[in-house]
Design a protein around this motif. Structure first.
Motif, PDB file in Angstrom:
ATOM      1  N   VAL A  69       0.863  -1.184   0.000  1.00 12.60           N
ATOM      2  CA  VAL A  69       0.000   0.000   0.000  1.00 12.60           C
ATOM      3  C   VAL A  69       0.899   1.234   0.000  1.00 12.60           C
ATOM      4  CG1 VAL A  69      -1.586   1.376   1.409  1.00 12.60           C
ATOM      5  CG2 VAL A  69      -2.003  -1.069   1.074  1.00 12.60           C
ATOM      6  N   HIS A  70       0.663   2.147  -0.930  1.00 11.47           N
ATOM      7  CA  HIS A  70       1.498   3.346  -1.063  1.00 11.47           C
ATOM      8  C   HIS A  70       0.835   4.597  -0.483  1.00 11.47           C
ATOM      9  CE1 HIS A  70       4.213   1.057  -3.618  1.00 11.47           C
ATOM     10  NE2 HIS A  70       3.217   0.747  -4.430  1.00 11.47           N
ATOM     11  N   GLN A  71      -0.445   4.533  -0.162  1.00  9.27           N
ATOM     12  CA  GLN A  71      -1.158   5.709   0.339  1.00  9.27           C
ATOM     13  C   GLN A  71      -0.726   6.011   1.779  1.00  9.27           C
ATOM     14  OE1 GLN A  71      -2.586   3.300  -1.461  1.00  9.27           O
ATOM     15  NE2 GLN A  71      -3.203   4.453  -3.283  1.00  9.27           N
ATOM     16  N   ARG A  72      -0.128   7.184   1.972  1.00  7.28           N
ATOM     17  CA  ARG A  72       0.489   7.496   3.265  1.00  7.28           C
ATOM     18  C   ARG A  72      -0.521   7.630   4.409  1.00  7.28           C
ATOM     19  NH1 ARG A  72       4.677   5.504   0.670  1.00  7.28           N
ATOM     20  NH2 ARG A  72       6.506   6.842   0.600  1.00  7.28           N
ATOM     21  N   LEU A  73      -1.741   8.050   4.146  1.00  6.67           N
ATOM     22  CA  LEU A  73      -2.704   8.161   5.234  1.00  6.67           C
ATOM     23  C   LEU A  73      -3.094   6.792   5.785  1.00  6.67           C
ATOM     24  CD1 LEU A  73      -5.099  11.068   4.172  1.00  6.67           C
ATOM     25  CD2 LEU A  73      -3.016  11.154   5.541  1.00  6.67           C
ATOM     26  N   ALA A  74      -2.811   5.719   5.042  1.00  5.40           N
ATOM     27  CA  ALA A  74      -3.064   4.372   5.547  1.00  5.40           C
ATOM     28  C   ALA A  74      -2.116   4.011   6.685  1.00  5.40           C
ATOM     29  CB  ALA A  74      -2.944   3.350   4.424  1.00  5.40           C
ATOM     30  N   ILE A  75      -1.090   4.831   6.911  1.00  8.27           N
ATOM     31  CA  ILE A  75      -0.201   4.609   8.061  1.00  8.27           C
ATOM     32  C   ILE A  75      -1.011   4.592   9.351  1.00  8.27           C
ATOM     33  CG2 ILE A  75       1.752   5.518   9.379  1.00  8.27           C
ATOM     34  CD1 ILE A  75       2.783   6.772   6.783  1.00  8.27           C
ATOM     35  N   HIS A  76      -2.064   5.421   9.437  1.00  8.37           N
ATOM     36  CA  HIS A  76      -2.889   5.453  10.654  1.00  8.37           C
ATOM     37  C   HIS A  76      -3.556   4.097  10.896  1.00  8.37           C
ATOM     38  CE1 HIS A  76      -2.358   9.749  11.157  1.00  8.37           C
ATOM     39  NE2 HIS A  76      -2.788   9.983   9.927  1.00  8.37           N
ATOM     40  N   TRP A  77      -4.043   3.479   9.834  1.00  7.46           N
ATOM     41  CA  TRP A  77      -4.677   2.166   9.961  1.00  7.46           C
ATOM     42  C   TRP A  77      -3.634   1.126  10.395  1.00  7.46           C
ATOM     43  CZ3 TRP A  77      -8.294  -0.051   5.549  1.00  7.46           C
ATOM     44  CH2 TRP A  77      -8.991  -1.166   6.041  1.00  7.46           C
ATOM     45  N   ALA A  78      -2.472   1.147   9.737  1.00 13.19           N
ATOM     46  CA  ALA A  78      -1.398   0.210  10.088  1.00 13.19           C
ATOM     47  C   ALA A  78      -0.976   0.388  11.544  1.00 13.19           C
ATOM     48  CB  ALA A  78      -0.211   0.422   9.157  1.00 13.19           C
ATOM     49  N   ARG A  79      -0.986   1.625  12.014  1.00 14.76           N
ATOM     50  CA  ARG A  79      -0.584   1.891  13.406  1.00 14.76           C
ATOM     51  C   ARG A  79      -1.526   1.191  14.385  1.00 14.76           C
ATOM     52  NH1 ARG A  79      -0.112   6.941  12.733  1.00 14.76           N
ATOM     53  NH2 ARG A  79       2.151   6.942  12.467  1.00 14.76           N
ATOM     54  N   LEU A  80      -2.805   1.176  14.083  1.00 15.54           N
ATOM     55  CA  LEU A  80      -3.764   0.509  14.970  1.00 15.54           C
ATOM     56  C   LEU A  80      -3.616  -1.013  14.900  1.00 15.54           C
ATOM     57  CD1 LEU A  80      -6.972   2.681  14.490  1.00 15.54           C
ATOM     58  CD2 LEU A  80      -5.324   2.728  16.376  1.00 15.54           C
ATOM     59  N   ILE A  81      -3.268  -1.542  13.740  1.00 15.60           N
ATOM     60  CA  ILE A  81      -2.996  -2.985  13.642  1.00 15.60           C
ATOM     61  C   ILE A  81      -1.770  -3.334  14.481  1.00 15.60           C
ATOM     62  CG2 ILE A  81      -2.346  -4.852  12.057  1.00 15.60           C
ATOM     63  CD1 ILE A  81      -3.963  -3.348   9.883  1.00 15.60           C
ATOM     64  N   GLU A  82      -0.765  -2.464  14.456  1.00 13.37           N
ATOM     65  CA  GLU A  82       0.406  -2.672  15.302  1.00 13.37           C
ATOM     66  C   GLU A  82       0.062  -2.565  16.782  1.00 13.37           C
ATOM     67  OE1 GLU A  82       4.346  -1.640  12.727  1.00 13.37           O
ATOM     68  OE2 GLU A  82       3.672  -0.144  14.192  1.00 13.37           O
ATOM     69  N   LEU A  83      -0.856  -1.673  17.131  1.00 10.64           N
ATOM     70  CA  LEU A  83      -1.314  -1.559  18.511  1.00 10.64           C
ATOM     71  C   LEU A  83      -1.877  -2.898  18.985  1.00 10.64           C
ATOM     72  CD1 LEU A  83      -2.198   0.007  21.084  1.00 10.64           C
ATOM     73  CD2 LEU A  83      -4.210   0.756  19.811  1.00 10.64           C
TER      74      LEU A  83
END
Length: 488
Positions: free
Chosen positions: A334-348
């Motif tokens: 995934v290249h869309q940078r705002l998806a970092i927020h979603w990935a952060r919650l998966i890491e949480l």
């Protein structure tokens, strides 16, 4: 040429400014994300005993001292060529998972979340944690505070202090975990799993269910195709504390995977005259400027990068959400940078699950927590995944263990080139014909907030003061006043 300055930028750790230059048509000709502070930690650590570094470097930042504490202790292990006992590694990682839960919670709800939960065009006075609580309710605000409390309690039980932990040293750790403490930490970890699942549901209900926000995430404004970096375990699953550094190319194919000691074979740093912070890049690709693609050595190291660079998550619930994110966004990477927020919650969620796995390990309360170093100190590298990206500590010592040279590449430094690219692209897409509003400028800031940058960590002003410069322009773009604080 007219200049628009966002100074200081907001909702981040540290200080910076964005200068945007408009051409004669009022469109963005160029943009610079500047760090006006001088970084000095590598220099004033020279001459110190390497054993002091886990305590000294965790003072770099009060937001993520645990990351520097762990990277430094691991570098100390390498300097003395000592392998800590298994229980010491378990306790270090357990502290680290609790820290991760606390840090990711802070960013989502207090720093990045207001843009989505309250809205990018909301009044400035509402785009903060208080505005988030007003929007979602006091009960959720209480959950956020409780998560932070449990995380800090666990860090204190293992690390000796809620902030700036003190127990990780070369060869292991100095504190044994009692059974009573273990039970308390387990209960808090199980609560953290529920909180992480709740946060992912909130993201689904508030962000993914809102077409306007979803269009921002999947659109082109915040999209860049670069290389991606992250630590992985032996099965290429995400790991925050240990493993090898894996880099995949913009197509998702493995480019390289290396041991921490070999990072200098793969990473170099570029310097620009307009900022104090360096730009790391992939040495064997080369520095081609602030551009995307396989031919550019620019890489990203964020929660999304770690997921892009890995083959999956090492815990079951996080793996389910990992699969859902990629299915929703069209596959990896995934290249869309705002998806970092979603990935952060998966890491949480992963960190919370791993927290419980570690605290229920049969060896977690063993008294075997330290192995005394006996080798002559030389040189060592320690790497962990800080919440903001891959964190490297590299120490050189003399035969007495006194530092002769120090190199730190922190999470935010890895991301400086893509942050510069993202803020420029956002400005070019959002500002047209000289029409500028506070809401549009906030959307430019959203480009860097996704990375959760920590410039207090990446840079430092040696006097310990905060340099600021505010430049005031009239309606014709003419400079009318400059207000300075701690700037020569």
């Amino acid at each position: 040429m007219e200049r628009i300055t966002i100074d200081p930028i907001t909702r981040l750790e540290g200080h910076g400014k964005i200068d945007i230059f408009l051409d004669a048509n009022g469109d963005v000709a160029n943009s610079y994300f500047q760090i006006p502070e001088l970084r000095g930690f590598e220099r004033f650590c020279v001459g110190r005993p390497v054993e002091e570094m886990p305590l000294l470097t965790n003072r770099i930042c009060g937001v993520c001292p645990e990351a520097h504490h762990m990277a430094s202790a691991k570098a100390g292990d390498a300097v003395y060529q000592v392998d800590p006992p298994r229980t010491a590694k378990l306790l270090r990682e357990l502290l680290y998972m609790a820290f991760y839960c606390t840090d990711h919670t802070t960013h989502f709800y207090a720093l990045g979340g207001p843009d989505f939960i309250v809205g990018p065009d909301a009044p400035v006075s509402e785009r903060n944690i208080l505005g988030v609580i007003r929007k979602v309710g006091l009960e959720i605000g209480g959950k956020v505070i409780q998560m932070r409390k449990y995380g800090h309690q666990t860090v204190e039980m293992i690390g000796g202090r809620k902030v700036h932990p003190a127990t990780a040293i070369p060869g292991g750790i100095t504190k044994i975990l009692s059974e009573a403490e273990r039970k308390e930490i387990e209960a808090m970890g199980r609560w953290a799993i529920d909180f992480a699942q709740f946060s992912l549901q909130a993201f689904n209900d508030i962000v993914l269910a809102n077409k306007t926000y979803l269009d921002l995430i999947v659109g082109d404004i915040y999209c860049h195709k670069t290389y991606y970096m992250g630590l992985v375990d032996a099965k290429n699953k995400v790991n925050f504390y240990d493993g090898k550094v894996r880099v995949v190319d913009p197509d998702g194919k493995e480019y390289c995977k290396y041991e921490p000691k070999d990072y200098m074979r793969h990473i170099a740093e570029h310097v620009e005259p307009w900022t104090y912070l360096k730009f790391p890049y992939l040495k064997n690709v080369g520095w081609k400027g602030f551009v995307d693609g396989k031919d550019s050595g620019v890489y990203m190291a964020t929660p999304l990068s770690r997921l892009n660079a890995a083959d999956g998550m090492a815990t079951p619930l996080a793996q389910e959400h990992y699969e859902r994110m990629y299915a929703t966004l069209g596959g990896k990477p995934v290249h869309q940078r705002l998806a970092i927020h979603w990935a952060r919650l998966i890491e949480l969620l992963y960190a919370a699950e791993r927290w419980v796995e570690l605290v229920t390990d049969k060896d977690i309360t063993s008294p075997d927590v330290h192995r005394k170093p006996t080798a002559i100190p030389t040189e060592g590298v320690g790497i962990v995944e800080a919440p903001r990206g891959t964190l490297t500590h590299h120490y050189w010592t003399d035969e007495k263990g006194l530092l002769t040279k120090v190199n730190l590449i922190v999470g935010t430094t890895n991301n400086y080139a893509p942050i510069q690219m993202s803020t420029k692209k956002a400005a070019q897409n959002l500002i047209k014909g000289g029409k500028v509003s506070e809401g549009l400028l906030n959307m430019v800031e959203m480009a860097f907030r996704a990375y959760d940058p920590c410039f207090g960590c990446a840079t430092h002003s040696l006097p310990g003061q905060m340099p600021l410069e505010v430049r005031l322009h009239n309606q014709h773009g003419e400079l009318v006043d400059v207000i300075k604080q701690f700037v020569e």
